[in-house]
Write an enzyme that holds these catalytic residues in place. Structure first.
Site, PDB file in Angstrom:
ATOM      1  N   SER A 185       0.720  -1.204   0.117  1.00  0.00           N
ATOM      2  CA  SER A 185       0.152  -0.153   0.119  1.00  0.00           C
ATOM      3  C   SER A 185       0.895   1.031  -0.190  1.00  0.00           C
ATOM      4  O   SER A 185       0.354   2.138  -0.413  1.00  0.00           O
ATOM      5  CB  SER A 185      -0.868   0.101   1.276  1.00  0.00           C
ATOM      6  N   HIS A 213      -5.577  -3.656  -2.107  1.00  0.00           N
ATOM      7  CA  HIS A 213      -5.472  -2.537  -3.005  1.00  0.00           C
ATOM      8  C   HIS A 213      -5.462  -3.231  -4.530  1.00  0.00           C
ATOM      9  O   HIS A 213      -5.359  -2.659  -5.454  1.00  0.00           O
ATOM     10  CB  HIS A 213      -4.066  -1.952  -2.811  1.00  0.00           C
ATOM     11  N   LYS A 244     -11.904   0.435  -0.641  1.00  0.00           N
ATOM     12  CA  LYS A 244     -11.046   1.111  -1.470  1.00  0.00           C
ATOM     13  C   LYS A 244     -11.754   1.000  -2.840  1.00  0.00           C
ATOM     14  O   LYS A 244     -12.645   1.910  -2.897  1.00  0.00           O
ATOM     15  CB  LYS A 244      -9.799   0.324  -1.586  1.00  0.00           C
TER      16      LYS A 244
HETATM   17  C1  LIG Z   1      -6.394  -0.855   3.474  1.00  0.00           C
HETATM   18  C2  LIG Z   1      -5.691  -2.106   4.096  1.00  0.00           C
HETATM   19  C3  LIG Z   1      -6.214  -2.956   4.901  1.00  0.00           C
HETATM   20  C4  LIG Z   1      -7.622  -2.567   5.691  1.00  0.00           C
HETATM   21  O1  LIG Z   1      -8.664  -2.306   5.107  1.00  0.00           O
HETATM   22  P1  LIG Z   1      -9.793  -1.591   5.865  1.00  0.00           P
HETATM   23  O2  LIG Z   1     -10.971  -2.179   5.268  1.00  0.00           O
HETATM   24  O3  LIG Z   1      -9.477   0.068   5.543  1.00  0.00           O
HETATM   25  O4  LIG Z   1      -9.814  -2.195   7.411  1.00  0.00           O
HETATM   26  C5  LIG Z   1      -5.777  -4.328   5.103  1.00  0.00           C
HETATM   27  N1  LIG Z   1      -4.646  -4.684   4.363  1.00  0.00           N
HETATM   28  C6  LIG Z   1      -4.210  -3.872   3.505  1.00  0.00           C
HETATM   29  C7  LIG Z   1      -3.045  -4.567   2.655  1.00  0.00           C
HETATM   30  C8  LIG Z   1      -4.722  -2.629   3.068  1.00  0.00           C
HETATM   31  O5  LIG Z   1      -4.013  -2.103   2.314  1.00  0.00           O
END
Ligand SMILES: *Cc1c(COP(=O)(O)O)cnc(C)c1O
Length: 396
Positions: A185, A213, A244
């Site tokens: 990320s 992502h 996302k």
């Molecule tokens: C953003 C993210 C999460 C967390 O996701 P949320 O739904 O915002 O809790 C978990 N793992 C990775 C790799 C992320 O980038």
């Protein structure tokens, strides 16, 4: 002890953060998500959000959420195992499984919860986890909660994974689990999942990928990293988020039916925390509809990404190892990154600086998130301002 003394250390720590440029100030938004935002009362170009496809404020999605409120209300009532599950939650899980081409899926309240639910349900004290050294915080916390031995391998390095598995094989662990982010990320690089699969398979390890992502971004029509590498049926557990590219909020785990059934029995955030709200669930179903109907948004996301990256590199910026819409502008020291972000904002661009502990010390950056919601004019405006601030601060 006087009250103030008990918490003096917190004041000291906060002051330390401020001094070292690592104190996070959170800006206030007063507009819907989109390529332009009202940020602290100022109109600014949005280069921060993970709203890859512009779905957070898409009319089909907001309509679906409104209809769900009319039909079912807002809250799920209680934990699903105690008070019963809504049909809508099951519908979303079935739709996600079909979209990703797996047997089954289970939703959690967030991607974070999906990780801290899934990992401890799969491994415990007698077991070992092989984890990429740059894995997301929620994976790290899930690993800690599991109490399994955690062995880190060098970032995106299948040979090093092979080495640590071989080295630890004599230690007699019961079960073995390999975990990697799909897209990292903070750097936007993509895990070599095909090679990682070969190694996990050769050593008979369970394989889990966190595709937060990658969903809605990689693979055919945004089906994710497993589809991108054509590893269907080979990766045991896919974790993901609905916050996302899907533009809503929630998390998921997808894979073989047996594993998903087990998580319904033993995933602690599933058992002890209430489910996603109904408007969120309906909005996510509408997002799956949109992704299944057309690849237009995903295609536009990649076109925008290619354009921005090429142009920003031409300006002389270092975008690290990114192979995805996550575009780090590498700056080095945290105070410089903070100053860069502050100047961008003055010029009307909202892009946050990211420093330790989210990224290693000395690797502070501005993280630019490209979206299908950006028009070519938006991207050009952003590039112009990056160029101006970059010159002013002697970065380019
Ligand atoms: C953003 C993210 C999460 C967390 O996701 P949320 O739904 O915002 O809790 C978990 N793992 C990775 C790799 C992320 O980038």
């Amino acid at each position: 002890m006087p009250d103030q003394e008990k918490i003096q250390w917190i004041s000291d720590e906060l002051e330390n953060l401020r001094q070292s440029g690592l104190y996070t100030s959170i800006r206030t938004l007063n507009s819907p998500q989109g390529s332009w935002l009202d940020v602290d009362g100022k109109r600014a170009l949005n280069f921060c959000s993970n709203n890859y496809l512009g779905l957070a404020n898409h009319p089909k999605i907001t309509q679906a959420a409104k209809k769900a409120i009319d039909d079912f209300g807002v809250g799920p009532g209680a934990v699903r195992t105690i008070a019963g599950t809504m049909g809508l939650h099951l519908e979303l899980e079935n739709r996600l499984a079909a979209f990703k081409g797996v047997e089954a899926a289970i939703t959690f309240q967030s991607g974070f919860n999906a990780n801290i639910g899934a990992i401890p349900a799969l491994v415990s004290k007698e077991d070992v986890i092989y984890s990429d050294e740059l894995n997301h915080a929620s994976i790290i916390d899930g690993c800690r909660l599991s109490r399994a031995k955690v062995i880190r391998y060098a970032h995106c390095d299948p040979e090093d994974l092979n080495r640590v598995i071989n080295e630890s094989s004599k230690d007699g662990y019961r079960r073995t689990l390999v975990i990697t982010d799909g897209v990292f990320s903070m750097d936007g690089d993509v895990a070599p999942l095909d090679d990682i699969y070969q190694i996990a398979h050769a050593h008979n390890c369970l394989l889990m990928v966190d595709d937060a992502h990658g969903e809605g971004v990689l693979g055919r029509g945004g089906r994710g990293i497993v589809d991108h590498y054509d590893l269907h049926g080979k990766v045991d557990i896919e974790v993901g988020t609905l916050s996302k590219a899907f533009g809503v909020v929630g998390g998921l785990v997808a894979g073989k039916r047996i594993i998903i059934d087990w998580l319904r029995q033993r995933g602690r955030p599933f058992l002890f925390s209430s489910a996603m709200t109904l408007p969120d669930v309906a909005a996510c179903i509408a997002a799956v509809d949109l992704l299944e109907q057309s690849t237009e948004l995903v295609d536009r996301l990649w076109k925008n990404t290619a354009y921005f990256k090429e142009e920003v590199q031409k300006l002389g910026f270092d975008t690290g190892n990114s192979a995805t819409p996550i575009t780090p502008i590498m700056l080095g020291e945290a105070p410089l990154a903070q100053e860069f972000s502050r100047r961008l904002f003055e010029e009307g661009v909202f892009a946050m600086s990211i420093g330790f502990p989210t990224v290693p010390r000395g690797k502070a950056r501005i993280r630019v998130m490209i979206s299908a919601a950006h028009s070519r004019e938006d991207l050009n405006r952003g590039l112009e301002i990056f160029g101006k601030v970059g010159k002013e601060l002697h970065v380019i």
